[in-house]
Design a protein around this motif. Structure first.
Motif, PDB file in Angstrom:
ATOM      1  N   SER A  15      39.138  26.762  52.958  1.00 17.87           N
ATOM      2  CA  SER A  15      37.958  26.106  52.443  1.00 17.87           C
ATOM      3  C   SER A  15      38.368  25.591  50.844  1.00 17.87           C
ATOM      4  O   SER A  15      39.091  26.153  50.400  1.00 17.87           O
ATOM      5  CB  SER A  15      36.866  26.898  52.363  1.00 17.87           C
ATOM      6  N   GLY A  16      38.010  24.529  50.616  1.00 10.05           N
ATOM      7  CA  GLY A  16      38.067  23.944  49.134  1.00 10.05           C
ATOM      8  C   GLY A  16      37.483  24.937  48.202  1.00 10.05           C
ATOM      9  O   GLY A  16      36.464  25.526  48.484  1.00 10.05           O
ATOM     10  N   GLY A  17      38.392  25.261  47.027  1.00  5.93           N
ATOM     11  CA  GLY A  17      38.060  26.047  46.107  1.00  5.93           C
ATOM     12  C   GLY A  17      37.738  25.310  44.672  1.00  5.93           C
ATOM     13  O   GLY A  17      37.765  24.250  44.710  1.00  5.93           O
ATOM     14  N   PRO A  18      37.432  26.197  43.662  1.00  7.28           N
ATOM     15  CA  PRO A  18      37.283  25.416  42.510  1.00  7.28           C
ATOM     16  C   PRO A  18      38.415  24.621  41.934  1.00  7.28           C
ATOM     17  O   PRO A  18      39.780  25.090  42.229  1.00  7.28           O
ATOM     18  CB  PRO A  18      37.306  26.424  41.311  1.00  7.28           C
ATOM     19  N   GLY A  19      38.168  23.643  41.252  1.00 12.84           N
ATOM     20  CA  GLY A  19      39.285  22.592  40.705  1.00 12.84           C
ATOM     21  C   GLY A  19      40.011  21.814  42.130  1.00 12.84           C
ATOM     22  O   GLY A  19      41.271  21.392  41.899  1.00 12.84           O
ATOM     23  N   GLY A  20      39.303  21.989  43.196  1.00 10.11           N
ATOM     24  CA  GLY A  20      40.097  21.267  44.431  1.00 10.11           C
ATOM     25  C   GLY A  20      41.299  22.105  45.159  1.00 10.11           C
ATOM     26  O   GLY A  20      41.997  21.618  45.916  1.00 10.11           O
ATOM     27  N   HIS A  21      41.351  23.341  44.468  1.00  4.51           N
ATOM     28  CA  HIS A  21      42.670  24.336  45.093  1.00  4.51           C
ATOM     29  C   HIS A  21      41.901  24.653  46.435  1.00  4.51           C
ATOM     30  O   HIS A  21      40.831  25.001  46.539  1.00  4.51           O
ATOM     31  CB  HIS A  21      42.995  25.417  44.328  1.00  4.51           C
ATOM     32  N   MET A  22      42.941  24.840  47.472  1.00  6.36           N
ATOM     33  CA  MET A  22      42.517  25.511  48.662  1.00  6.36           C
ATOM     34  C   MET A  22      42.561  26.946  48.431  1.00  6.36           C
ATOM     35  O   MET A  22      43.512  27.523  48.049  1.00  6.36           O
ATOM     36  CB  MET A  22      43.611  25.079  49.589  1.00  6.36           C
ATOM     37  N   VAL A  23      41.510  27.683  48.852  1.00  2.00           N
ATOM     38  CA  VAL A  23      41.234  28.970  48.686  1.00  2.00           C
ATOM     39  C   VAL A  23      40.994  29.754  49.983  1.00  2.00           C
ATOM     40  O   VAL A  23      40.055  29.177  50.614  1.00  2.00           O
ATOM     41  CB  VAL A  23      40.328  29.426  47.659  1.00  2.00           C
ATOM     42  N   MET A  24      41.549  30.512  50.536  1.00  4.13           N
ATOM     43  CA  MET A  24      41.171  31.300  51.648  1.00  4.13           C
ATOM     44  C   MET A  24      41.422  32.705  51.530  1.00  4.13           C
ATOM     45  O   MET A  24      40.913  33.419  52.633  1.00  4.13           O
ATOM     46  CB  MET A  24      41.931  30.680  53.099  1.00  4.13           C
ATOM     47  N   MET A  25      41.428  33.394  50.495  1.00  2.00           N
ATOM     48  CA  MET A  25      41.437  34.846  50.495  1.00  2.00           C
ATOM     49  C   MET A  25      40.856  35.427  49.105  1.00  2.00           C
ATOM     50  O   MET A  25      40.536  34.411  48.138  1.00  2.00           O
ATOM     51  CB  MET A  25      42.887  35.362  50.305  1.00  2.00           C
ATOM     52  N   ARG A  26      40.315  36.316  48.976  1.00  2.00           N
ATOM     53  CA  ARG A  26      39.707  36.904  47.598  1.00  2.00           C
ATOM     54  C   ARG A  26      39.717  38.468  47.735  1.00  2.00           C
ATOM     55  O   ARG A  26      39.826  39.014  48.647  1.00  2.00           O
ATOM     56  CB  ARG A  26      38.093  36.319  47.720  1.00  2.00           C
ATOM     57  N   LEU A  27      39.667  39.109  46.537  1.00  4.71           N
ATOM     58  CA  LEU A  27      39.319  40.294  46.180  1.00  4.71           C
ATOM     59  C   LEU A  27      38.180  40.472  45.410  1.00  4.71           C
ATOM     60  O   LEU A  27      37.618  39.665  44.552  1.00  4.71           O
ATOM     61  CB  LEU A  27      40.271  40.791  45.320  1.00  4.71           C
ATOM     62  N   GLN A  28      37.062  41.030  45.908  1.00  6.83           N
ATOM     63  CA  GLN A  28      35.833  41.341  45.276  1.00  6.83           C
ATOM     64  C   GLN A  28      35.345  42.807  45.057  1.00  6.83           C
ATOM     65  O   GLN A  28      35.765  43.683  45.905  1.00  6.83           O
ATOM     66  CB  GLN A  28      34.694  40.904  46.187  1.00  6.83           C
ATOM     67  N   ALA A  29      35.334  43.146  43.558  1.00  8.15           N
ATOM     68  CA  ALA A  29      34.865  44.242  43.105  1.00  8.15           C
ATOM     69  C   ALA A  29      33.610  44.549  43.006  1.00  8.15           C
ATOM     70  O   ALA A  29      32.562  43.700  42.559  1.00  8.15           O
ATOM     71  CB  ALA A  29      35.804  44.682  41.768  1.00  8.15           C
ATOM     72  N   SER A  30      33.041  45.762  43.236  1.00  6.64           N
ATOM     73  CA  SER A  30      31.675  46.121  43.088  1.00  6.64           C
ATOM     74  C   SER A  30      31.128  46.304  41.860  1.00  6.64           C
ATOM     75  O   SER A  30      30.008  46.350  41.340  1.00  6.64           O
ATOM     76  CB  SER A  30      31.383  47.490  43.802  1.00  6.64           C
ATOM     77  N   ALA A  31      32.117  46.336  40.875  1.00  6.08           N
ATOM     78  CA  ALA A  31      31.790  46.182  39.223  1.00  6.08           C
ATOM     79  C   ALA A  31      32.824  45.656  38.493  1.00  6.08           C
ATOM     80  O   ALA A  31      33.899  45.571  38.922  1.00  6.08           O
ATOM     81  CB  ALA A  31      31.856  47.755  38.849  1.00  6.08           C
ATOM     82  N   ASN A  32      32.505  44.962  37.304  1.00  4.72           N
ATOM     83  CA  ASN A  32      33.565  44.145  36.669  1.00  4.72           C
ATOM     84  C   ASN A  32      34.005  44.924  35.504  1.00  4.72           C
ATOM     85  O   ASN A  32      34.894  44.618  34.950  1.00  4.72           O
ATOM     86  CB  ASN A  32      32.717  42.918  35.972  1.00  4.72           C
ATOM     87  N   SER A  33      33.222  46.283  35.239  1.00  6.94           N
ATOM     88  CA  SER A  33      33.653  46.962  34.124  1.00  6.94           C
ATOM     89  C   SER A  33      33.337  48.455  34.497  1.00  6.94           C
ATOM     90  O   SER A  33      32.612  48.782  35.214  1.00  6.94           O
ATOM     91  CB  SER A  33      32.857  46.528  33.066  1.00  6.94           C
TER      92      SER A  33
END
Length: 136
Positions: A15-33
């Motif tokens: 899928s299209g990501g920010p800035g027109g880059h193609m993004v299909m993977m992610r890491l998501q953490a339950s806390a930023n800090s």
């Protein structure tokens, strides 16, 4: 404990990501800090591909996702502080298979860190997130 979800849309799905880059993977953490000291990461692979999570310090002026990528599609792991890549186990291994978990615990000093997947091409596809560590 920080819960980290490794996700992908499976092979061939992008899928299209920010800035027109193609993004299909992610890491998501339950806390930023988190507070400095012993930090545990529990990683669940919610995707269709095998993943891992490596903890690397971010240097002043360096942002998450800005590391140079080599011709093999991986970044340099020198200075890694921890790794969760063993299916249903702690520490390093051959990768976290889809639908399973892995974990790691490490001592982190105050600063900025990047959690990444360093399987070939995964970092450039968006598998990174920043983690801030504050004084206790």
């Amino acid at each position: 404990m920080i819960e980290v979800t490794a996700g992908d849309m499976g092979p061939g799905m992008m899928s299209g990501g920010p800035g027109g880059h193609m993004v299909m993977m992610r890491l998501q953490a339950s806390a930023n800090s988190v507070s400095a000291g012993q930090v545990s990461l529990l990683v669940f692979n919610a995707g269709a591909l095998t993943h891992e999570v490596i903890v690397l310090p971010l240097h002043a002026g360096q942002g998450a996702g800005e590391r140079p990528v080599g011709p093999d599609g991986r970044i340099d792991e020198t200075g890694s502080l921890a790794e969760a890549s063993q299916t249903c186990g702690p520490g390093a291994g051959e990768g976290i298979r889809p639908g399973t978990t892995a974990w790691t615990t490490t001592a982190l000093q105050p600063g900025r860190y990047e959690l990444i997947c360093n399987f070939p091409g995964h970092y450039t596809a968006g598998m990174y997130t920043e983690l801030g560590v504050t004084s206790p």
